[in-house]
Write a protein that holds these residues in place. Structure first.
Motif, PDB file in Angstrom:
ATOM      1  N   PHE A   1      -3.431  -2.600   6.211  1.00 34.29           N
ATOM      2  CA  PHE A   1      -3.388  -1.955   4.899  1.00 34.29           C
ATOM      3  C   PHE A   1      -4.473  -0.895   4.776  1.00 34.29           C
ATOM      4  N   ARG A   2      -5.655  -1.200   5.295  1.00 32.39           N
ATOM      5  CA  ARG A   2      -6.745  -0.228   5.234  1.00 32.39           C
ATOM      6  C   ARG A   2      -6.421   1.000   6.076  1.00 32.39           C
ATOM      7  N   MET A   3      -5.827   0.791   7.251  1.00 37.18           N
ATOM      8  CA  MET A   3      -5.470   1.915   8.120  1.00 37.18           C
ATOM      9  C   MET A   3      -4.416   2.804   7.469  1.00 37.18           C
ATOM     10  N   LYS A   4      -3.519   2.210   6.691  1.00 37.02           N
ATOM     11  CA  LYS A   4      -2.461   2.974   6.028  1.00 37.02           C
ATOM     12  C   LYS A   4      -2.903   3.524   4.675  1.00 37.02           C
ATOM     13  N   GLY A   5      -4.139   3.241   4.284  1.00 27.95           N
ATOM     14  CA  GLY A   5      -4.642   3.737   3.011  1.00 27.95           C
ATOM     15  C   GLY A   5      -4.060   3.025   1.808  1.00 27.95           C
ATOM     16  N   LEU A   6      -3.636   1.780   2.005  1.00 21.34           N
ATOM     17  CA  LEU A   6      -3.050   0.997   0.919  1.00 21.34           C
ATOM     18  C   LEU A   6      -4.082   0.024   0.374  1.00 21.34           C
ATOM     19  N   GLY A   7      -4.034  -0.187  -0.948  1.00 21.37           N
ATOM     20  CA  GLY A   7      -5.058  -0.990  -1.591  1.00 21.37           C
ATOM     21  C   GLY A   7      -4.620  -2.404  -1.927  1.00 21.37           C
TER      22      GLY A   7
ATOM     23  N   LEU B   1       9.349  -7.101  -0.164  1.00 27.68           N
ATOM     24  CA  LEU B   1      10.336  -8.173  -0.062  1.00 27.68           C
ATOM     25  C   LEU B   1      10.279  -8.728   1.353  1.00 27.68           C
ATOM     26  N   GLY B   2      10.163 -10.036   1.462  1.00 27.42           N
ATOM     27  CA  GLY B   2      10.162 -10.666   2.776  1.00 27.42           C
ATOM     28  C   GLY B   2       9.039 -10.200   3.675  1.00 27.42           C
ATOM     29  N   GLY B   3       7.888  -9.865   3.082  1.00 25.13           N
ATOM     30  CA  GLY B   3       6.742  -9.449   3.880  1.00 25.13           C
ATOM     31  C   GLY B   3       6.760  -8.002   4.321  1.00 25.13           C
ATOM     32  N   GLN B   4       7.723  -7.211   3.824  1.00 28.07           N
ATOM     33  CA  GLN B   4       7.811  -5.801   4.196  1.00 28.07           C
ATOM     34  C   GLN B   4       7.754  -4.918   2.965  1.00 28.07           C
ATOM     35  N   LEU B   5       7.252  -3.691   3.176  1.00 28.79           N
ATOM     36  CA  LEU B   5       7.216  -2.699   2.110  1.00 28.79           C
ATOM     37  C   LEU B   5       8.376  -1.728   2.264  1.00 28.79           C
ATOM     38  N   PHE B   6       8.989  -1.383   1.144  1.00 30.73           N
ATOM     39  CA  PHE B   6      10.041  -0.374   1.108  1.00 30.73           C
ATOM     40  C   PHE B   6       9.586   0.708   0.141  1.00 30.73           C
ATOM     41  N   TYR B   7       9.832   1.965   0.533  1.00 23.92           N
ATOM     42  CA  TYR B   7       9.262   3.064  -0.230  1.00 23.92           C
ATOM     43  C   TYR B   7      10.298   3.785  -1.087  1.00 23.92           C
ATOM     44  N   GLU B   8       9.897   4.882  -1.673  1.00 18.86           N
ATOM     45  CA  GLU B   8      10.596   5.507  -2.785  1.00 18.86           C
ATOM     46  C   GLU B   8      12.070   5.849  -2.604  1.00 18.86           C
ATOM     47  N   PRO B   9      12.524   6.374  -1.474  1.00 15.41           N
ATOM     48  CA  PRO B   9      13.934   6.801  -1.435  1.00 15.41           C
ATOM     49  C   PRO B   9      14.916   5.733  -1.900  1.00 15.41           C
ATOM     50  N   LEU B  10      14.752   4.499  -1.418  1.00 15.36           N
ATOM     51  CA  LEU B  10      15.641   3.413  -1.813  1.00 15.36           C
ATOM     52  C   LEU B  10      15.508   3.123  -3.301  1.00 15.36           C
ATOM     53  N   LEU B  11      14.283   3.118  -3.800  1.00 15.41           N
ATOM     54  CA  LEU B  11      14.053   2.810  -5.207  1.00 15.41           C
ATOM     55  C   LEU B  11      14.582   3.907  -6.105  1.00 15.41           C
TER      56      LEU B  11
END
Length: 202
Positions: free
Chosen positions: A137-143, A174-184
């Motif tokens: 998470f730190r490497m990806k810049g996520l908090g 969901l299920g331990g994975q992140l999904f980003y904006e296009p789907l949402l």
């Protein structure tokens, strides 16, 4: 005579390196297939069954546009009661306006997660378990919000929406994975279209 073992060692190293590279490629391919299947499952099986998805979609869209950070966990089959008890119990009717007010800066309940059960806002300012993989998470810049969202999705079947305070970007876990904006964004637009059509037909 000494050169032969060295040449054999070199060939073994090259073979091992080639095998490792191939395994990595296969793993990446399988990960991509799994992600694609989960996205299809979200679109066709999960989102249509969520109650109040239009209210949630409307709220996170407005929160993202205003760059107001948010963390919203939607309970499914596995109870989130224990996590709800870590915050303030509300049991209020689900609405976009209430979600917006809960996360508005200055609201004493804005820090932490909101938990939704069916068409009710069960609790606010809740503490969620953090994913143990803090390095990634730190490497990806996520908090912390993203770590908490993934952490909860690893121990339950909840869908967790995240709005980034820094960028306004929307994602879900969901299920331990992140999904980003296009789907949402596709789902948000779909819910808006559905709501508009229902309004015009009434």
């Amino acid at each position: 005579m000494i050169q032969e073992p060295l040449m054999l060692f070199s060939r073994n190293c090259q073979l091992t390196q080639a095998l490792l590279s191939r395994v990595t490629q296969l793993r990446d391919t399988l990960d991509e297939i799994a992600r694609s299947l989960k996205e299809k499952h979200l679109s066709c099986c999960v989102f249509p069954q969520l109650q109040g998805v239009e209210e949630v979609a409307s709220a996170i869209h407005q929160l993202g546009a205003s760059r107001i950070g948010a963390l919203i966990a939607v309970e499914r089959e596995i109870s989130l009661e224990d996590y709800a008890k870590s915050g303030t119990l509300l049991n209020a009717e689900l609405s976009a306006s209430l979600l917006l007010s809960l996360f508005y800066p200055g609201n004493p309940l804005h820090d932490g997660a909101v938990i939704i059960r069916r068409d009710r806002i069960l609790a606010a300012a809740c503490i969620l378990p953090l994913s143990a993989d803090h390095v990634t998470f730190r490497m990806k810049g996520l908090g912390t919000r993203h770590r908490a969202a993934v952490g909860l999705s690893q121990v339950s079947d909840a869908i967790v929406f995240i709005v980034s305070e820094q960028t306004g970007s929307i994602s879900l876990a969901l299920g331990g994975q992140l999904f980003y904006e296009p789907l949402l964004e596709q789902r948000i637009e779909f819910t808006k279209l559905t709501a508009n059509n229902n309004g015009s037909n009434s």
